[in-house]
Design a protein around this motif. Structure first.
Motif, short mmCIF file in Angstrom:
data_model
loop_
_atom_site.label_atom_id
_atom_site.label_comp_id
_atom_site.label_asym_id
_atom_site.label_seq_id
_atom_site.Cartn_x
_atom_site.Cartn_y
_atom_site.Cartn_z
N LEU A 115 0.81 -1.22 0.00
CA LEU A 115 0.00 0.00 0.00
C LEU A 115 0.85 1.27 0.00
O LEU A 115 0.46 2.28 -0.59
N TYR A 297 -4.17 3.79 7.07
CA TYR A 297 -4.09 2.33 6.88
C TYR A 297 -3.90 1.60 8.21
O TYR A 297 -4.57 0.59 8.47
N PRO A 307 -8.12 -2.20 4.72
CA PRO A 307 -7.71 -0.92 4.13
C PRO A 307 -8.26 -0.76 2.71
O PRO A 307 -8.23 -1.70 1.92
#
Length: 620
Positions: A115, A297, A307
């Protein structure tokens, strides 16, 4: 940053952000290239990160069988090749640490690395055999750990992601497999191959539909689908086994020459090919924005939720856009302080400062804001600037009134004294009064820098003095009645003429202000349109990059004889195209749907501004 610092702490199986690291990111306004390394514990991940940082020491290497890195550690260094960019290196906790014994925790560490990064380096030892691929089991769980759209995050079903894996391709990082202590020959069926060909061969799918084939293919399919941009580096052993515990203290010259060559090639590739970190919508990420993402997150994971890229971007956009409004207003206010200390000034001077400061404020807002799709935050900035400008106009008028009134009081003081002494009540006194009066007005007009109410204040003064002037006229025995009537008419005409000048002064001020308002609105619309076009261009580039990757993957499947999988890929590609069509309508979409909303919002802000100006004029 002189040395790495912990960004995400892993304590008792729970992840927490480290406030000091977030504070550092919040002060970092440069765009970032984020490189994260993941892999099994004790595979030498930290050495690669130190190499990228250009330092011998930094991330802890350790020389025992215990995992040294816990959580996620961060090192921010100037990017060696991208000007005005920061290279953010993320060293993650080793996967599969026997002391931890929590695969769920490993999965979240792995997901966070994906991410947050623009390039993901997977570090392993030995060869790419089936065990090495299976150690990447977390890849097959990504659709359960990461969602692209808010609707699918709510349902937690991968099927709800329109366009399937192609949606992930748009936002996932480039993938680099670094194989350490590689001792085999790069040969396949007696033919020399490159490192990348070796990787692709290792990711080839088996034909057939049996359980063994499905289990064998699953992690490979996930790697191929989620990471179409793949690169491989094979590193020979850097030194003798006896020296390995002292790797961080050894001179580069003492390391194996072939190892140093691969390490240098690896670093050059990372520096040159790793993209600036972007989020959904093609927006480039700064250090400050990365800090918001980390917070969002990790907080989401701590709550037991999945997330979501879209939700994270929207949350970050709210924070960043409000900050963009505040920063833009601050720039405007500081710019206007330069003219405020000069009050009173004429309309041209305050207008020039207003337009320049407004332009600077809008530029800063455009640079920092993103996903302000309905223009709500731009409208908030317009209203805030309009309020401040209106207040400054009032202050400038008040300063002008004060200065003009004081000037007239000073200039009229000698006449007031003569009136008190009765000098003007003698025969011929009216002519003397008029001479002194005209001379006083001439002195007033000759005085520079009186501000925007010079004529209006003079008009009020003359009106107040008209009774006194008429009294002097009527008391003058030297004048006939007919001459007095002529002088009365002349005095009334002078007052009316001054009223016209005052009205003209006010009209010119209003017209100038309205023209500035129009120019400001047009410029904001132009800048917003250019910004949105650039954002849409970036989205198109991301879309086409993902599309090309998926089409190449489909082609490879067909060439390898996987017709059924290729057909499924074709269907996924069609869904992906459909799900992205509304955003790809270009200028027509921008003009027909977005810009009218912005125009309406800015017109509303302008209406407020005009109302306030008229209210000020009425009060005066």
């Amino acid at each position: 940053m002189d040395s790495p610092m912990c960004l995400v702490e892993n304590a008792d199986g729970e992840l927490h952000v480290v406030p000091g690291a977030i504070k550092y990111l919040m002060g970092l306004n440069q765009q970032v290239v984020v490189v994260a390394v993941v892999g099994l514990y004790r595979t030498g991940k930290s050495y690669l990160m130190n190499k990228l940082a250009g330092k011998r020491k930094g991330f802890a290497l350790g020389a025992t069988i215990q995992s040294k890195t816990k959580g996620i550690w961060m090192w921010c260094v100037p990017h060696p090749e991208k000007r005005d960019h920061t290279l953010v290196l993320l060293d993650t906790e080793g996967l599969g640490d026997v002391e931890k014994g929590d695969s769920q925790n490993d999965a979240w560490i792995f997901s966070l690395a994906i991410l947050l990064s623009s390039t993901l380096v997977y570090n392993s030892r030995g060869t790419i055999d089936n065990q090495a691929v299976e150690n990447l089991q977390y890849v097959s769980e990504l659709t359960e750990r990461i969602k692209v759209n808010s609707s699918s995050a709510a349902s937690s079903s991968h099927d709800d992601e329109e366009g399937g894996d192609a949606q992930f391709v748009q936002f996932f990082p480039n993938f680099v497999w670094a194989i350490r202590d590689f001792t085999l020959l790069l040969e396949i069926d007696g033919r020399n191959v490159t490192e990348d060909e070796y990787l692709e061969h290792s990711l080839e799918l088996r034909k057939g539909g049996g359980k063994k084939s499905l289990m064998y293919n699953l992690p490979r399919e996930c790697i191929r689908n989620y990471f179409p941009s793949r690169k491989c580096f094979v590193f020979p052993t850097p030194t003798t086994p006896a020296n390995m515990p002292h790797l961080d203290s050894m001179d580069e010259a003492d390391l194996c020459g072939s190892f140093r060559k691969v390490a240098d090639t690896f670093c050059r590739f990372i520096f040159q090919e790793s993209r600036t970190k972007t989020v959904k919508g093609g927006h480039k990420v700064t250090g400050r924005m990365l800090g918001h993402l980390v917070n969002t997150y990790v907080e989401t994971i701590a709550k037991g939720s999945v997330p979501c890229l879209e939700n994270a971007v929207l949350a970050m956009a709210q924070i960043e856009n409000q900050a963009a409004v505040d920063d833009g207003l601050g720039v405007y206010q500081r710019g206007m302080e330069e003219v405020k200390v000069l009050f009173p000034v004429d309309m041209g001077q305050i207008s020039a400062h207003h337009l320049r400061s407004d332009h600077q404020a809008t530029q800063l807002f455009m640079k920092r804001s993103f996903k302000d799709e309905n223009g709500n935050f731009l409208k908030a900035l317009v209203v805030a600037i309009a309020k401040h400008y209106a207040d400054l106009l009032i202050q400038n008028e008040d300063a002008s009134e004060k200065k003009c009134a004081a000037l007239l009081e000073k200039l009229s003081a000698p006449m007031a004294q003569k009136t008190k002494e009765g000098i003007y009540t003698t025969p011929g006194g009216y002519e003397l009064y008029c001479n002194h009066h005209d001379n006083m007005v001439a002195q007033y007009r000759a005085e520079p820098i009186k501000g925007v109410r010079a004529e209006e204040i003079l008009e009020q003064f003359l009106r107040e003095k008209s009774l006194e002037k008429n009294s002097v006229l009527q008391a003058d025995k030297k004048l006939t009645e007919n001459e007095k009537k002529i002088h009365e008419e002349k005095a009334r005409s002078a007052v009316l003429e001054q009223e016209k000048k005052a009205a003209e002064e006010k009209r010119a001020e209003m017209e100038r202000t309205m023209e500035d308002d129009r120019r400001s609105k047009d410029e904001k619309l132009k800048q917003m349109e250019e910004k949105m076009k650039e954002e849409m261009k970036q989205q198109e580039q991301d879309f086409h990059r993902a599309l090309e990757c998926k089409m190449q993957e489909q082609k490879d499947l067909l060439e390898k004889g996987h017709k059924e999988k290729a057909d499924l890929m074709r269907q996924e590609i069609e869904e992906f195209k459909k799900s992205n069509t509304p955003e790809m309508e270009g200028d027509g979409f921008l003009e027909s749907k977005v810009m009218p909303v912005l125009r309406f919002g800015l017109d509303a802000a302008n209406t407020f501004f005009q109302y306030k100006l008229m209210k000020v004029a009425f009060m005066k």
